[in-house]
Design a protein around this motif. Structure first.
Motif, mmCIF file in Angstrom:
data_model
loop_
_atom_site.group_PDB
_atom_site.id
_atom_site.type_symbol
_atom_site.label_atom_id
_atom_site.label_comp_id
_atom_site.label_asym_id
_atom_site.label_seq_id
_atom_site.Cartn_x
_atom_site.Cartn_y
_atom_site.Cartn_z
ATOM 1 N N LEU A 152 0.861 -1.125 0.132
ATOM 2 C CA LEU A 152 -0.006 0.124 -0.069
ATOM 3 C C LEU A 152 0.885 1.116 0.126
ATOM 4 C CD1 LEU A 152 -2.657 -0.807 2.812
ATOM 5 C CD2 LEU A 152 -2.705 -1.271 0.330
ATOM 6 N N GLU A 153 0.510 2.333 -0.717
ATOM 7 C CA GLU A 153 1.184 3.512 -0.836
ATOM 8 C C GLU A 153 0.344 4.440 -0.672
ATOM 9 O OE1 GLU A 153 4.131 6.433 -3.409
ATOM 10 O OE2 GLU A 153 3.437 4.422 -4.133
ATOM 11 N N GLY A 154 0.451 5.553 0.261
ATOM 12 C CA GLY A 154 -0.415 6.918 0.296
ATOM 13 C C GLY A 154 -1.997 6.543 0.374
ATOM 14 N N THR A 155 -2.347 5.602 1.305
ATOM 15 C CA THR A 155 -3.813 5.136 1.492
ATOM 16 C C THR A 155 -4.184 5.654 2.612
ATOM 17 O OG1 THR A 155 -3.211 2.858 0.113
ATOM 18 C CG2 THR A 155 -5.100 3.074 1.661
ATOM 19 N N PHE A 156 -5.376 5.965 2.761
ATOM 20 C CA PHE A 156 -6.078 6.455 3.914
ATOM 21 C C PHE A 156 -6.561 5.396 4.629
ATOM 22 C CE2 PHE A 156 -8.750 7.457 0.101
ATOM 23 C CZ PHE A 156 -9.777 6.765 0.344
ATOM 24 N N SER A 157 -7.121 5.563 5.920
ATOM 25 C CA SER A 157 -7.458 4.561 7.003
ATOM 26 C C SER A 157 -8.870 4.399 6.488
ATOM 27 C CB SER A 157 -7.130 5.071 8.278
ATOM 28 O OG SER A 157 -7.453 6.306 8.729
ATOM 29 N N SER A 158 -9.611 5.377 6.399
ATOM 30 C CA SER A 158 -10.998 5.031 6.142
ATOM 31 C C SER A 158 -11.749 6.310 5.358
ATOM 32 C CB SER A 158 -12.024 5.297 7.637
ATOM 33 O OG SER A 158 -11.938 6.238 7.976
ATOM 34 N N PHE A 159 -12.911 6.108 4.716
ATOM 35 C CA PHE A 159 -13.524 7.026 4.068
ATOM 36 C C PHE A 159 -14.115 8.299 4.913
ATOM 37 C CE2 PHE A 159 -14.612 3.468 1.006
ATOM 38 C CZ PHE A 159 -13.902 3.956 -0.079
ATOM 39 N N PRO A 160 -14.583 8.289 6.055
ATOM 40 C CA PRO A 160 -14.845 9.592 6.812
ATOM 41 C C PRO A 160 -13.362 10.275 7.216
ATOM 42 C CG PRO A 160 -15.930 7.846 7.672
ATOM 43 C CD PRO A 160 -15.161 7.115 6.617
ATOM 44 N N ASP A 161 -12.305 9.476 7.532
ATOM 45 C CA ASP A 161 -11.109 10.209 7.645
ATOM 46 C C ASP A 161 -10.651 10.885 6.792
ATOM 47 O OD1 ASP A 161 -10.801 9.087 10.148
ATOM 48 O OD2 ASP A 161 -9.315 7.473 9.740
ATOM 49 N N LYS A 205 -16.414 19.589 9.825
ATOM 50 C CA LYS A 205 -15.862 18.381 9.617
ATOM 51 C C LYS A 205 -16.261 17.197 10.526
ATOM 52 C CE LYS A 205 -11.656 18.830 12.552
ATOM 53 N NZ LYS A 205 -10.029 18.411 12.554
ATOM 54 N N TRP A 206 -16.733 17.704 11.909
ATOM 55 C CA TRP A 206 -17.319 16.823 12.924
ATOM 56 C C TRP A 206 -18.732 15.991 12.367
ATOM 57 C CZ3 TRP A 206 -22.442 17.610 13.901
ATOM 58 C CH2 TRP A 206 -23.099 18.876 13.522
ATOM 59 N N ILE A 207 -19.347 16.798 11.023
ATOM 60 C CA ILE A 207 -20.500 16.083 10.686
ATOM 61 C C ILE A 207 -19.970 14.925 9.656
ATOM 62 C CG2 ILE A 207 -20.965 17.438 8.655
ATOM 63 C CD1 ILE A 207 -23.747 17.656 9.560
ATOM 64 N N VAL A 208 -18.830 15.037 9.243
ATOM 65 C CA VAL A 208 -18.496 13.819 8.233
ATOM 66 C C VAL A 208 -18.692 12.441 8.676
ATOM 67 C CG1 VAL A 208 -16.540 12.941 6.757
ATOM 68 C CG2 VAL A 208 -16.936 15.402 7.002
ATOM 69 N N PRO A 209 -18.366 12.026 9.938
ATOM 70 C CA PRO A 209 -18.685 10.698 9.928
ATOM 71 C C PRO A 209 -20.095 10.452 10.229
ATOM 72 C CG PRO A 209 -16.921 11.465 11.571
ATOM 73 C CD PRO A 209 -17.616 12.718 10.687
ATOM 74 N N LEU A 210 -20.931 11.020 10.381
ATOM 75 C CA LEU A 210 -22.383 11.230 10.455
ATOM 76 C C LEU A 210 -23.017 11.025 9.000
ATOM 77 C CD1 LEU A 210 -23.390 13.720 13.236
ATOM 78 C CD2 LEU A 210 -22.533 11.254 13.559
ATOM 79 N N ILE A 211 -22.570 11.603 8.259
ATOM 80 C CA ILE A 211 -23.310 11.547 6.670
ATOM 81 C C ILE A 211 -22.496 10.644 5.797
ATOM 82 C CG2 ILE A 211 -24.243 13.736 7.315
ATOM 83 C CD1 ILE A 211 -22.044 14.796 5.474
ATOM 84 N N MET A 212 -21.233 10.329 5.986
ATOM 85 C CA MET A 212 -20.632 9.340 5.125
ATOM 86 C C MET A 212 -20.406 8.091 5.429
ATOM 87 S SD MET A 212 -16.806 10.724 3.762
ATOM 88 C CE MET A 212 -16.060 9.982 2.102
ATOM 89 N N ASN A 213 -20.420 7.150 4.463
ATOM 90 C CA ASN A 213 -20.474 5.722 4.849
ATOM 91 C C ASN A 213 -18.908 5.581 5.072
ATOM 92 O OD1 ASN A 213 -18.802 5.388 2.424
ATOM 93 N ND2 ASN A 213 -20.515 4.832 1.188
ATOM 94 N N ASN A 214 -18.963 4.168 5.751
ATOM 95 C CA ASN A 214 -17.484 3.866 6.397
ATOM 96 C C ASN A 214 -17.382 2.480 5.798
ATOM 97 O OD1 ASN A 214 -15.190 3.790 7.683
ATOM 98 N ND2 ASN A 214 -15.872 3.502 9.652
ATOM 99 N N ASP A 215 -17.611 2.106 4.571
ATOM 100 C CA ASP A 215 -17.588 0.780 4.254
ATOM 101 C C ASP A 215 -16.117 0.444 4.049
ATOM 102 O OD1 ASP A 215 -20.188 0.476 3.920
ATOM 103 O OD2 ASP A 215 -20.176 1.735 1.761
ATOM 104 N N PHE A 216 -15.698 -0.942 4.402
ATOM 105 C CA PHE A 216 -14.365 -1.558 4.345
ATOM 106 C C PHE A 216 -13.382 -0.581 4.559
ATOM 107 C CE2 PHE A 216 -16.044 -0.642 -0.251
ATOM 108 C CZ PHE A 216 -14.989 -0.132 -0.730
ATOM 109 N N PRO A 217 -13.107 -0.159 5.740
ATOM 110 C CA PRO A 217 -12.182 0.848 6.006
ATOM 111 C C PRO A 217 -10.763 0.129 6.095
ATOM 112 C CG PRO A 217 -13.586 0.184 8.111
ATOM 113 C CD PRO A 217 -14.413 -0.268 6.732
ATOM 114 N N ALA A 218 -9.883 0.650 5.688
ATOM 115 C CA ALA A 218 -8.488 -0.052 5.535
ATOM 116 C C ALA A 218 -8.090 -0.383 7.028
ATOM 117 C CB ALA A 218 -7.517 0.699 4.774
ATOM 118 N N GLU A 219 -8.238 0.381 7.961
ATOM 119 C CA GLU A 219 -7.523 0.206 9.373
ATOM 120 C C GLU A 219 -8.512 -0.872 10.025
ATOM 121 O OE1 GLU A 219 -8.472 3.596 11.629
ATOM 122 O OE2 GLU A 219 -10.626 3.904 11.030
#
Length: 253
Positions: free
Chosen positions: A147-156, A171-185
């Motif tokens: 993996l190179e330059g990858t992020f831990s989750s979509f909300p992150d 930015k606090w609202i992002v985890p509430l409105i954004m899915n967190n499907d298959f987070p790398a972490e």
């Protein structure tokens, strides 16, 4: 914003590299375009299944990044997600994109050109999330994950975009409105195959901390972290010999 491509395409696929083109029927009237790049004269020593970054279609500089790998005898496969390059459909659902990623991987690994050869999955940036997910669900078929330059989750990464768009106070609202499907972490925890995570401390597109988050969640018995100093997903150019050697070590493990 994270994975929609907004119809980015090109008129015709061409390449000076030895290659074979494919189209995969994944749904009614939806085809995904993929290409297997092959070394000119060598019998392939292994296959690298590449999940590319957000803007890396198959007519971009991506072909240049494959040359050092082809020169060492690897063949490299990559496909374009829906609504990107020569692929059709809409990239409006991450679970559909996950289904596509697994479908294409399963199809490719059954090809005569691939069977019997070691496989390493390579994910860069956005592609790293799909690479980690695929590795976690198909690890019995692969020798390792890079993996190179990858992020831990979509909300992150969504929070990072909020800052870039001057929406820091929201930015606090992002985890509430954004899915967190298959987070790398989370997916990384399932792996017991050799895994390498590399991330640049000077990466301005995907902050270094998000790569470290993946490593911190991983099984340290099989995972290594490589600190680099490079632009976002440009290490194949700045650390060519060492980078290619990591793939070679994995197929020999």
């Amino acid at each position: 914003m994270i994975y929609q491509m907004n119809g980015t395409d090109y008129a015709e696929f061409t390449s000076e590299l030895n290659h074979q083109e494919f189209y995969f029927d994944v749904d009614k009237d939806i085809k995904l375009h993929g290409v297997l790049f092959k070394p000119d004269s060598l019998e392939p020593i292994g296959t690298i299944f590449h999940y590319s970054g957000k803007g890396m279609h198959l007519m971009s500089s991506i072909q240049k990044s494959y040359k050092p790998l082809l020169k060492k005898g690897f063949q490299v496969f990559c496909f374009e997600r829906r609504d990107f390059g020569k692929s059709t459909g809409e990239a409006n659902n991450s679970l559909v994109l996950k289904k596509d990623a697994l479908f294409v991987f399963d199809k490719v690994t059954k090809m005569n050109e691939i069977k019997g050869k070691p496989i390493v999955i390579w994910g860069q940036s956005l592609g790293g999330t799909f690479a980690t997910m695929t590795a976690s669900e198909r690890q019995e078929k692969i020798k390792g994950l890079i993996l190179e330059g990858t992020f831990s989750s979509f909300p992150d990464i969504g929070k990072v975009y909020a800052r870039i768009l001057k929406l820091e106070n929201f930015k606090w609202i992002v985890p509430l409105i954004m899915n967190n499907d298959f987070p790398a972490e989370e997916e990384i925890k399932k792996l017991n195959i050799p895994t390498l995570i590399l991330h640049s401390k000077s990466d301005v597109q995907v902050p270094y901390k998000l790569g470290r988050n993946i490593y911190d969640a991983s099984n340290k018995a099989n995972t290594q972290f490589w600190d680099i100093n490079s632009k976002h997903i440009m290490a194949i150019y700045d650390y060519e010999d060492q980078y290619v050697n990591e793939f070679i070590k994995m197929i020999k493990s």
